[in-house]
Design a protein around this motif. Structure first.
Motif, PDB file in Angstrom:
ATOM      1  N   ALA A 127      11.676  13.267   9.798  1.00  0.00           N
ATOM      2  CA  ALA A 127      10.510  12.692  10.471  1.00  0.00           C
ATOM      3  C   ALA A 127      10.781  11.319  11.081  1.00  0.00           C
ATOM      4  N   GLY A 128      11.731  10.565  10.519  1.00  0.00           N
ATOM      5  CA  GLY A 128      12.028   9.245  11.051  1.00  0.00           C
ATOM      6  C   GLY A 128      10.915   8.238  10.833  1.00  0.00           C
ATOM      7  N   SER A 136       7.536  21.805  15.171  1.00  0.00           N
ATOM      8  CA  SER A 136       8.734  21.362  14.467  1.00  0.00           C
ATOM      9  C   SER A 136       8.706  19.871  14.141  1.00  0.00           C
ATOM     10  N   TYR A 137       9.736  19.437  13.396  1.00  0.00           N
ATOM     11  CA  TYR A 137       9.880  18.015  13.107  1.00  0.00           C
ATOM     12  C   TYR A 137      10.317  17.223  14.327  1.00  0.00           C
ATOM     13  N   PHE A 138      10.767  17.866  15.385  1.00  0.00           N
ATOM     14  CA  PHE A 138      11.000  17.152  16.639  1.00  0.00           C
ATOM     15  C   PHE A 138       9.671  16.603  17.160  1.00  0.00           C
ATOM     16  N   PHE A 139       8.626  17.400  17.030  1.00  0.00           N
ATOM     17  CA  PHE A 139       7.271  16.970  17.394  1.00  0.00           C
ATOM     18  C   PHE A 139       6.792  15.858  16.462  1.00  0.00           C
ATOM     19  N   ILE A 140       6.938  16.072  15.157  1.00  0.00           N
ATOM     20  CA  ILE A 140       6.465  15.086  14.191  1.00  0.00           C
ATOM     21  C   ILE A 140       7.164  13.745  14.382  1.00  0.00           C
ATOM     22  N   PRO A 159       0.837  -1.205   0.000  1.00  0.00           N
ATOM     23  CA  PRO A 159       0.000   0.000   0.000  1.00  0.00           C
ATOM     24  C   PRO A 159       0.872   1.255   0.000  1.00  0.00           C
ATOM     25  N   VAL A 160       0.309   2.360  -0.479  1.00  0.00           N
ATOM     26  CA  VAL A 160       1.050   3.619  -0.570  1.00  0.00           C
ATOM     27  C   VAL A 160       0.401   4.669   0.324  1.00  0.00           C
ATOM     28  N   LEU A 161       1.232   5.329   1.119  1.00  0.00           N
ATOM     29  CA  LEU A 161       0.803   6.423   1.978  1.00  0.00           C
ATOM     30  C   LEU A 161       1.484   7.698   1.491  1.00  0.00           C
ATOM     31  N   TYR A 162       0.719   8.772   1.316  1.00  0.00           N
ATOM     32  CA  TYR A 162       1.271  10.045   0.847  1.00  0.00           C
ATOM     33  C   TYR A 162       1.363  11.030   1.995  1.00  0.00           C
ATOM     34  N   TRP A 163       2.521  11.648   2.119  1.00  0.00           N
ATOM     35  CA  TRP A 163       2.743  12.705   3.108  1.00  0.00           C
ATOM     36  C   TRP A 163       2.809  14.040   2.375  1.00  0.00           C
ATOM     37  N   LEU A 164       1.921  14.956   2.746  1.00  0.00           N
ATOM     38  CA  LEU A 164       1.922  16.279   2.140  1.00  0.00           C
ATOM     39  C   LEU A 164       2.474  17.268   3.152  1.00  0.00           C
ATOM     40  N   SER A 165       3.680  17.750   2.899  1.00  0.00           N
ATOM     41  CA  SER A 165       4.352  18.648   3.841  1.00  0.00           C
ATOM     42  C   SER A 165       3.708  20.031   3.849  1.00  0.00           C
TER      43      SER A 165
END
Length: 242
Positions: free
Chosen positions: A65-66, A221-225, A46-52
């Protein structure tokens, strides 16, 4: 679409890759990141899309993001497109951080001079073949009003199909299961640029299940993400792998 591989790095027994291509929708070169889990070597995934968000390229998510470990564990391909056309030489495209280059808001612009290049909705849904994620509350939040006014014009009825809160108020489709994490110390929350309470109220009104977790001490921030990304990968995987 002819793809040029820009980079490939082994990661959790899969590969984090970046590709470049000439976009027919945006009339410029675009890049996207794609994580291929080890399971992709032996079958379909399956494919998951991340929209920044605003100002991001494909690099922000794939390097900060890790997400790769969780994606490998659950066998998900994760695609992270760039957020905007770049280098289109449109007058004013680099005058502000929240409008123009790096800030398309994933819409098809209808106003000159943006409409010929800023077609990110079509790029994401047709050329990149992903699901569209509406921006939350653009009709009400200041930066949404700025962007939508610039890209779509001043007729606010044209904005409504991109507003998650308004879409929730009229939703009558299949059952949803929404998970939201929000940093309590997010500077944009404090400034009134994010309005999650409105979205939650709309979901409650329509009896749409939503889990909202306000995270003490976390910011934008990306620390949160990176702290909570595994929870969200798992949340999507239970449906994508069903």
């Amino acid at each position: 679409m002819a793809l040029k591989q820009v980079s490939s790095n082994k990661c959790f027994d899969g590969f984090q890759k970046v590709f470049e291509h000439d976009s027919t929708e945006l009339k410029c070169k675009m890049r996207f990141g794609i994580y291929l889990p080890p399971k992709a070597d032996i079958g379909k995934c399956p494919v998951l899309y991340w929209l920044s968000g605003l100002t991001c390229t494909e690099q922000n998510f794939i390097t900060k993001a890790g997400h790769q470990q969780a994606a490998a564990e659950h066998g998900l391909i994760v695609v992270a497109p760039d957020t905007s056309p770049r280098g289109c030489n449109i007058e004013g495209e680099d005058e502000s951080w929240d409008f123009g280059t790096g800030a398309s808001f994933y819409v098809n612009a209808t106003e000159e001079p943006w409409k010929n290049n800023y077609r990110m909705y079509s790029y994401i849904t047709e050329e990149s073949v992903s699901a569209f994620a509406p921006i939350c509350n653009p009709v009400q939040c200041p930066w949404g009003r700025k962007a939508f006014g610039g890209y779509l014009g001043l007729d606010q009825t044209k904005w409504e199909s991109h507003d998650a809160t308004l879409l929730a108020k009229s939703y009558s489709g299949s059952q949803l299961d929404i998970l939201i994490d929000q940093g309590k110390d997010d500077q944009f929350l404090a400034a009134g640029q994010l309005l999650p309470d409105n979205f939650i109220a709309a979901c409650t009104e329509r009896k749409i299940p939503v889990v909202f977790r306000l995270r003490q001490g976390y910011d934008h921030s990306y620390f949160f993400i990176s702290t909570f990304i595994s929870d969200h990968i798992k949340h999507h995987a239970k449906y994508l792998n069903a």
